[in-house]
Design an enzyme around this catalytic site. Structure first.
Site, PDB file in Angstrom:
ATOM      1  N   TRP A 103       0.807  -1.223   0.000  1.00 21.49           N
ATOM      2  CA  TRP A 103       0.000   0.000   0.000  1.00 21.49           C
ATOM      3  C   TRP A 103       0.831   1.260   0.000  1.00 21.49           C
ATOM      4  CZ3 TRP A 103      -4.455  -0.426  -2.033  1.00 21.49           C
ATOM      5  CH2 TRP A 103      -5.135  -1.636  -1.935  1.00 21.49           C
ATOM      6  N   ASP A 173      -1.489   6.637   6.386  1.00 19.55           N
ATOM      7  CA  ASP A 173      -2.598   5.797   5.918  1.00 19.55           C
ATOM      8  C   ASP A 173      -2.917   4.808   7.031  1.00 19.55           C
ATOM      9  OD1 ASP A 173      -4.284   3.951   4.779  1.00 19.55           O
ATOM     10  OD2 ASP A 173      -3.014   3.495   3.051  1.00 19.55           O
ATOM     11  N   LYS A 197     -12.813  -1.512   6.588  1.00 13.19           N
ATOM     12  CA  LYS A 197     -12.168  -2.559   7.369  1.00 13.19           C
ATOM     13  C   LYS A 197     -12.646  -2.517   8.817  1.00 13.19           C
ATOM     14  CE  LYS A 197      -8.582  -1.807   4.101  1.00 13.19           C
ATOM     15  NZ  LYS A 197      -8.657  -3.025   3.313  1.00 13.19           N
TER      16      LYS A 197
HETATM   17  C1  LIG Z   1      -3.681   0.228   3.815  1.00 18.32           C
HETATM   18  C2  LIG Z   1      -4.610   0.453   2.668  1.00 18.32           C
HETATM   19  N1  LIG Z   1      -4.580   1.630   2.028  1.00 18.32           N
HETATM   20  C3  LIG Z   1      -5.396   1.879   0.987  1.00 18.32           C
HETATM   21  C4  LIG Z   1      -6.304   0.940   0.547  1.00 18.32           C
HETATM   22  C5  LIG Z   1      -7.207   1.264  -0.624  1.00 18.32           C
HETATM   23  O1  LIG Z   1      -8.504   1.429  -0.174  1.00 18.32           O
HETATM   24  P1  LIG Z   1      -9.753   1.627  -1.155  1.00 18.32           P
HETATM   25  O2  LIG Z   1     -10.028   0.302  -1.760  1.00 18.32           O
HETATM   26  O3  LIG Z   1     -10.825   2.124  -0.240  1.00 18.32           O
HETATM   27  O4  LIG Z   1      -9.373   2.644  -2.162  1.00 18.32           O
HETATM   28  C6  LIG Z   1      -6.374  -0.299   1.182  1.00 18.32           C
HETATM   29  C7  LIG Z   1      -7.352  -1.316   0.724  1.00 18.32           C
HETATM   30  O5  LIG Z   1      -7.389  -2.450   1.106  1.00 18.32           O
HETATM   31  C8  LIG Z   1      -5.496  -0.551   2.265  1.00 18.32           C
HETATM   32  O6  LIG Z   1      -5.528  -1.738   2.902  1.00 18.32           O
END
Ligand SMILES: Cc1ncc(COP(=O)(O)O)c(C=O)c1O
Length: 362
Positions: A103, A173, A197
């Protein structure tokens, strides 16, 4: 489990607290005498205004968010923040990123489209199984911020000590660990979390941003991509994700009033994770992939000694009623995601099943 529900170990969207789902069910056809479902309601109505105001206030209470921070509910999931952050915060066109897994790597890729990215530390050398030492990073004086992914959902590493940013703004994040433990918001310039989540239905992100970082000189940026647009309009410049805000609000209230706050939530999460890690540490067949000091409380990747055995275990767990234990396709193996709403009984039952599986197949 009531209602024939399954223990769902998905990395997200994930389980929600049962009492919250029951309350939503009870309010579905006629929200508190309004004569309509929240899904049918104008976001400009007083009844909806109270829903969003209460949601924000409960989150503020839960995280003790200081008054000089704005809380924004924005669409585009957490992914849109990979772009909005550099577009809004790169004043000097330069930022430091720490590369700890899938990520943060994605965020780095997007930020590079906007400005200069300095990757000051990375754990790629060991397949992202640890958090690098960030106590003395080489940070250029004119870097606009330092960016981390505080819990890597796929690789299962978490930050227990924040990086030393040497006075620079910290951006985090928190998608897969949001509200799983207390958080000192004043240490950050910006925190964001996709809600699917630990909080609610997918399709929305919560952004907590220090007010002085919201710029009014970005008029060339598309209107939706400016934090100012969302801050000036109470997250309702356009039609917001009304349903997600309503559901998230219920979870904020549940964590505050029923669980009793984030210290309590952390205690529960530590207990749950301990059950699973103790099992992994004593097993001969299953092994955790992350160094002990950086293990996530939320996402626990683990493996056997072969991809075939991993696949057989995934199949057996699914047949036994434990869903979504397959590891992410980029890393393979298995992954047990035990977010806030996963009851400890779910983790205990899974461990009992895996112990039995090992006794028969190990
Ligand atoms: C740590 C993290 N950041 C960003 C995201 C991206 O999220 P979204 O699918 O809501 O764009 C995720 C998705 O699983 C994630 O686990």
């Amino acid at each position: 489990m009531k209602y024939g529900r399954t223990f769902n170990f998905s990395a997200g969207p994930a389980m929600m607290p049962e009492p919250v789902l029951e309350e939503i069910r009870d309010e579905m056809m006629n929200y508190r005498g309004s004569g309509m479902c929240v899904m049918e309601m104008s976001h400009r109505s007083p009844v909806y205004q109270k829903i969003i105001d209460d949601a924000e206030q409960d989150l503020r209470d839960l995280m003790h968010i200081p008054d000089n921070y704005k809380v924004l509910f924005i669409q585009g999931g957490a992914t849109l923040q990979f772009s909005m952050i550099p577009m809004n915060l790169m004043k000097n066109g330069k930022a430091v990123y720490i590369d700890t897994g899938a990520w943060s790597s994605k965020a780095i890729k997007e930020a590079k489209k906007v400005g200069e990215v300095i990757v000051a530390a990375s754990s790629k050398d060991k397949n992202y199984t640890y958090i690098p030492d960030c106590s003395n990073l080489d940070i250029p004086e004119d870097a606009d911020y330092v960016y981390i992914c505080e819990n890597e959902t796929i690789h299962g590493v978490t930050w227990n000590t924040l990086p030393n940013t040497k006075g620079h703004i910290l951006v985090s994040d928190q998608s897969s660990m949001f509200l799983s433990r207390p958080c000192d918001v004043s240490k950050y310039g910006l925190i964001y979390a996709g809600v699917q989540k630990n909080v609610g239905p997918a399709g929305m992100v919560v952004v907590i941003i220090r007010e002085d970082l919201i710029r009014d000189d970005l008029t060339d940026l598309p209107i939706y991509l400016q934090y100012k647009t969302h801050a000036d309009n109470g997250s309702m410049y356009n039609t917001p994700n009304c349903w997600a805000i309503y559901c998230c609000g219920k979870v904020f209230k549940y964590l505050k009033d029923t669980i009793g706050g984030l210290e309590k939530m952390e205690e529960i999460n530590r207990k749950k994770a301990r059950v699973f890690y103790d099992f992994l540490d004593s097993s001969k067949m299953f092994h955790g992939t992350v160094v002990p000091q950086d293990r996530s409380l939320m996402n626990i990747p683990f493996v056997t000694d072969s991809a075939e055995k991993d696949a057989a275990v995934v199949k057996a767990t699914k047949a036994a009623g434990y869903d979504n234990l397959k590891g992410h396709k980029s890393v393979g193996g298995l992954r047990c995601s035990a977010y806030n709403a996963m009851p400890i009984e779910g983790v205990e039952a899974l461990v009992a099943f895996l112990k039995d599986y090992e006794a028969k197949n190990g």
